[in-house]
Design a protein around this motif. Structure first.
Motif, PDB file in Angstrom:
ATOM      1  N   MET A   1       0.872  -1.311   0.004  1.00 27.64           N
ATOM      2  CA  MET A   1      -0.104   0.074   0.025  1.00 27.64           C
ATOM      3  C   MET A   1       0.942   1.270  -0.052  1.00 27.64           C
ATOM      4  O   MET A   1       1.837   1.392   1.098  1.00 27.64           O
ATOM      5  CB  MET A   1      -0.793  -0.055   1.307  1.00 27.64           C
ATOM      6  N   ASP A   2       0.748   2.087  -1.015  1.00 25.77           N
ATOM      7  CA  ASP A   2       1.668   2.996  -1.032  1.00 25.77           C
ATOM      8  C   ASP A   2       0.960   4.213  -0.330  1.00 25.77           C
ATOM      9  O   ASP A   2       0.120   4.231   0.334  1.00 25.77           O
ATOM     10  CB  ASP A   2       1.970   3.677  -2.568  1.00 25.77           C
ATOM     11  N   GLU A   3       2.280   5.274  -0.205  1.00 28.12           N
ATOM     12  CA  GLU A   3       1.943   6.513   0.898  1.00 28.12           C
ATOM     13  C   GLU A   3       0.758   6.953   0.531  1.00 28.12           C
ATOM     14  O   GLU A   3      -0.345   7.660   1.265  1.00 28.12           O
ATOM     15  CB  GLU A   3       3.053   7.356   0.568  1.00 28.12           C
ATOM     16  N   LEU A  33      -8.848  -2.037  -3.322  1.00 30.36           N
ATOM     17  CA  LEU A  33      -7.492  -2.501  -4.021  1.00 30.36           C
ATOM     18  C   LEU A  33      -7.688  -3.763  -4.245  1.00 30.36           C
ATOM     19  O   LEU A  33      -6.919  -4.147  -5.245  1.00 30.36           O
ATOM     20  CB  LEU A  33      -6.615  -2.409  -2.445  1.00 30.36           C
ATOM     21  N   TYR A  34      -8.536  -4.741  -3.798  1.00 29.82           N
ATOM     22  CA  TYR A  34      -8.408  -6.190  -4.321  1.00 29.82           C
ATOM     23  C   TYR A  34      -9.533  -6.532  -5.116  1.00 29.82           C
ATOM     24  O   TYR A  34      -9.693  -7.782  -5.325  1.00 29.82           O
ATOM     25  CB  TYR A  34      -8.170  -7.037  -3.095  1.00 29.82           C
ATOM     26  N   ASN A  35     -10.671  -5.740  -5.051  1.00 26.31           N
ATOM     27  CA  ASN A  35     -11.972  -6.088  -5.809  1.00 26.31           C
ATOM     28  C   ASN A  35     -12.585  -7.432  -5.107  1.00 26.31           C
ATOM     29  O   ASN A  35     -13.000  -8.146  -5.819  1.00 26.31           O
ATOM     30  CB  ASN A  35     -11.704  -6.238  -7.053  1.00 26.31           C
ATOM     31  N   ILE A  36     -12.337  -7.341  -3.704  1.00 26.02           N
ATOM     32  CA  ILE A  36     -12.933  -8.480  -3.199  1.00 26.02           C
ATOM     33  C   ILE A  36     -14.263  -8.020  -2.013  1.00 26.02           C
ATOM     34  O   ILE A  36     -13.665  -7.022  -1.438  1.00 26.02           O
ATOM     35  CB  ILE A  36     -11.927  -9.625  -2.327  1.00 26.02           C
ATOM     36  N   ASP A  37     -15.168  -8.547  -2.090  1.00 32.10           N
ATOM     37  CA  ASP A  37     -16.459  -8.232  -1.292  1.00 32.10           C
ATOM     38  C   ASP A  37     -16.496  -8.992  -0.106  1.00 32.10           C
ATOM     39  O   ASP A  37     -16.710 -10.195  -0.087  1.00 32.10           O
ATOM     40  CB  ASP A  37     -17.714  -8.540  -1.963  1.00 32.10           C
ATOM     41  N   PHE A  93       0.209  -2.393  10.337  1.00 31.16           N
ATOM     42  CA  PHE A  93      -1.089  -2.438   9.786  1.00 31.16           C
ATOM     43  C   PHE A  93      -1.834  -1.008   9.987  1.00 31.16           C
ATOM     44  O   PHE A  93      -1.645  -0.297  10.898  1.00 31.16           O
ATOM     45  CB  PHE A  93      -1.947  -3.730  10.499  1.00 31.16           C
ATOM     46  N   ILE A  94      -2.933  -1.150   9.108  1.00 32.95           N
ATOM     47  CA  ILE A  94      -3.863   0.213   9.105  1.00 32.95           C
ATOM     48  C   ILE A  94      -5.249  -0.153   9.457  1.00 32.95           C
ATOM     49  O   ILE A  94      -5.516  -1.245   9.320  1.00 32.95           O
ATOM     50  CB  ILE A  94      -3.691   0.901   7.642  1.00 32.95           C
TER      51      ILE A  94
END
Length: 120
Positions: A1-3, A33-37, A93-94
């Motif tokens: 994950m970029d800044e 980011l991943y197109n996952i629901d 982690f965020i």
């Protein structure tokens, strides 16, 4: 994950009790980011039931902190409640606590956590 992505989440997402909580934040990241629901976390559902639903309906595996990578989900106890965030590397982690989006170190969580890698 970029800044830039981190900054976007830190400046646009806000905790709202009962409406937008840590799991909603994790869901947004996965969708963006991943197109996952990922499934919703119903407020009236018992945490153990939700954990079972999540882990039984989505292909995943548990990983160690040394194996952790960007996009893995960390779940841990925060006082009496479960809390979740998204790993940005194997050390940090965020997540979205009540005080707003933060980047935290896994070492600050103690030993009571599990890291899941979802199939992307």
């Amino acid at each position: 994950m970029d800044e830039q992505t981190l900054i976007k989440y830190m400046t646009t997402k806000r905790y709202k009790e009962g409406e937008y909580v840590c799991w909603d934040f994790v869901r947004d990241i996965y969708k963006d980011l991943y197109n996952i629901d990922l499934p919703e976390y119903p407020a009236d559902e018992i945490q153990a039931e939700f954990k079972y639903e999540l882990t039984s309906n989505i292909k995943h595996k548990k990983v160690t902190v040394d194996e952790a990578q960007e996009g893995d989900i960390i779940v841990f106890s925060l006082f009496a409640n479960q809390h979740a965030g998204v790993m940005i590397n194997n050390e940090s982690f965020i997540h979205l606590p009540k005080t707003g989006v933060q980047v935290s170190d896994v070492a600050d969580v103690g030993k009571n956590y599990v890291i899941y890698r979802m199939e992307k």
